[in-house]
Design an enzyme around this catalytic site. Structure first.
Site, PDB file in Angstrom:
ATOM      1  N   ASN A 105      37.227  42.246  47.335  1.00  0.00           N
ATOM      2  CA  ASN A 105      37.045  40.896  47.854  1.00  0.00           C
ATOM      3  C   ASN A 105      37.063  40.946  49.377  1.00  0.00           C
ATOM      4  OD1 ASN A 105      38.834  40.435  45.130  1.00  0.00           O
ATOM      5  ND2 ASN A 105      37.490  38.729  45.501  1.00  0.00           N
ATOM      6  N   ARG A 157      45.267  38.675  41.067  1.00  0.00           N
ATOM      7  CA  ARG A 157      44.381  38.814  39.904  1.00  0.00           C
ATOM      8  C   ARG A 157      43.158  39.668  40.264  1.00  0.00           C
ATOM      9  NH1 ARG A 157      39.248  38.470  38.123  1.00  0.00           N
ATOM     10  NH2 ARG A 157      38.942  36.697  39.523  1.00  0.00           N
ATOM     11  N   ASP A 158      42.215  39.108  40.999  1.00  0.00           N
ATOM     12  CA  ASP A 158      40.985  39.856  41.271  1.00  0.00           C
ATOM     13  C   ASP A 158      41.275  41.110  42.095  1.00  0.00           C
ATOM     14  OD1 ASP A 158      38.315  40.405  41.099  1.00  0.00           O
ATOM     15  OD2 ASP A 158      37.640  38.799  42.409  1.00  0.00           O
ATOM     16  N   CYS A 162      35.442  44.461  39.766  1.00  0.00           N
ATOM     17  CA  CYS A 162      35.315  43.918  38.415  1.00  0.00           C
ATOM     18  C   CYS A 162      35.135  45.070  37.443  1.00  0.00           C
ATOM     19  CB  CYS A 162      34.122  42.968  38.343  1.00  0.00           C
ATOM     20  SG  CYS A 162      33.807  42.375  36.672  1.00  0.00           S
ATOM     21  N   HIS A 165      33.162  32.840  46.542  1.00  0.00           N
ATOM     22  CA  HIS A 165      33.906  34.046  46.167  1.00  0.00           C
ATOM     23  C   HIS A 165      33.010  35.234  46.491  1.00  0.00           C
ATOM     24  CE1 HIS A 165      36.711  36.216  43.297  1.00  0.00           C
ATOM     25  NE2 HIS A 165      35.683  37.038  43.271  1.00  0.00           N
TER      26      HIS A 165
END
Ligand code: ZN
Length: 302
Positions: free
Chosen positions: A249, A14-15, A240, A207
């Site tokens: 990340n 996802r991220d 993002c 996170h």
């Protein structure tokens, strides 16, 4: 002293992928989940149920869910922003946990999900209630907890107040996200200790994005401060779409190298993760930000 084990949430499907311009096939997303499981991941953020016009990479959320391996020992997390997304996630029958996002500032909340910060807290509480009503669990991540791309500094008092409000809904944990990678280890220690004091007994997940190179230092500081769960992404992909300049990340293989060497157990296997990095680099057709996968093994293999 610090904990000798923490839990990992693998967020690459996802991220990691959501900000990538090149659309990754559903089959490759499922293969990424399979590789994460093979490497020992037992909580995986598999997709997000958002408007495909806003995040085209996540348009195949339902198809990814259909392809997920059937595993009783793996928790599949779907990220959702509102009741509509929560209903979509629950309708798949494959999502075990809903992840909601409450954003610390009004300007970022408006850009990310079209509501005020307070509105995002209320929406997150509603999502937790929907998860619970369906016999699932819910968790909330506070976005931009360490700084906002639009409003700058974010006060610790604001984050503590949000955590207290969210805790009323009964999430399994509170996540603190450095969405744009501006945190430093001293800030991390301070905020985690305040949040833990304000919502005792509720686990804190962290996170971190490595936008300015502070990601691993922040994670170590978080562990010393009592965070018990960490999000990370194979290869260090990520970003993002609604946060200008956000980078990847912290990479799962870099995290696991550091924690293995420090004697903190995660249940994940470094060699599998390095292989997954190399496979994902082939899929993305470029080297990925994670560093351990580019370095010689240490200690030397027999
Ligand atoms: Zn993120």
């Amino acid at each position: 002293m610090y904990s000798n084990s923490i839990d990992i949430v693998e967020v690459s499907p996802r991220d990691g992928l959501q900000n990538e311009k090149t659309l990754v096939s559903t089959a490759d997303k499922v293969a990424l989940v399979e590789r994460a499981i093979a490497a020992g991941a037992r909580r995986i953020e598999v997709t997000s149920f958002v408007n495909p016009k806003a995040v085209p990479q996540m348009a195949d959320a339902e198809a990814v869910c259909t392809g997920l391996p059937v595993r009783d020992d793996v928790t599949y997390i779907g990220l959702v922003m509102n009741a509509r997304g929560a209903a979509r996630a629950l309708d798949t029958g494959r999502i075990d946990q809903l992840g909601a996002v409450a954003v610390a500032t009004d300007q970022f909340a408006m850009a990310n999900q079209g509501q005020t910060s307070d509105g995002s807290v209320e929406a997150a509480k509603d999502i937790i209630a929907m998860a619970q009503a369906a016999g699932k669990t819910g968790q909330v991540t506070i976005g931009a907890a360490f700084g906002c791309p639009f409003e700058g500094e974010v006060s610790e008092d604001r984050i503590v107040a949000m955590a207290q409000a969210i805790a009323e809904a009964g999430p399994i944990e509170i996540g603190l996200a450095d969405t744009i990678g501006v945190a430093n280890p001293a800030h991390v220690a301070s905020l985690i200790s305040k949040v833990r004091g304000a919502v005792p007994g509720l686990p804190v997940r962290v996170h971190f994005h490595n936008t300015r190179g502070t990601g691993l230092a922040n994670l170590w500081s978080a562990i010393l401060a009592g965070a018990s769960v960490a999000d990370c992404a194979i290869g260090g992909l990520g970003g993002c779409p609604f946060a200008p300049g956000a980078a990847g990340n912290i990479s799962t293989e870099d995290v696991i190298y550091m924690l293995d060497r420090a004697g903190v157990r995660t249940g994940m296997d470094l060699q599998h993760l390095i292989a997954a990095n190399h496979w994902l680099a082939d899929v993305m057709q470029r080297p990925l930000p994670g560093m351990v996968a580019k370095a010689p093994p240490f200690p030397k293999q027999a």
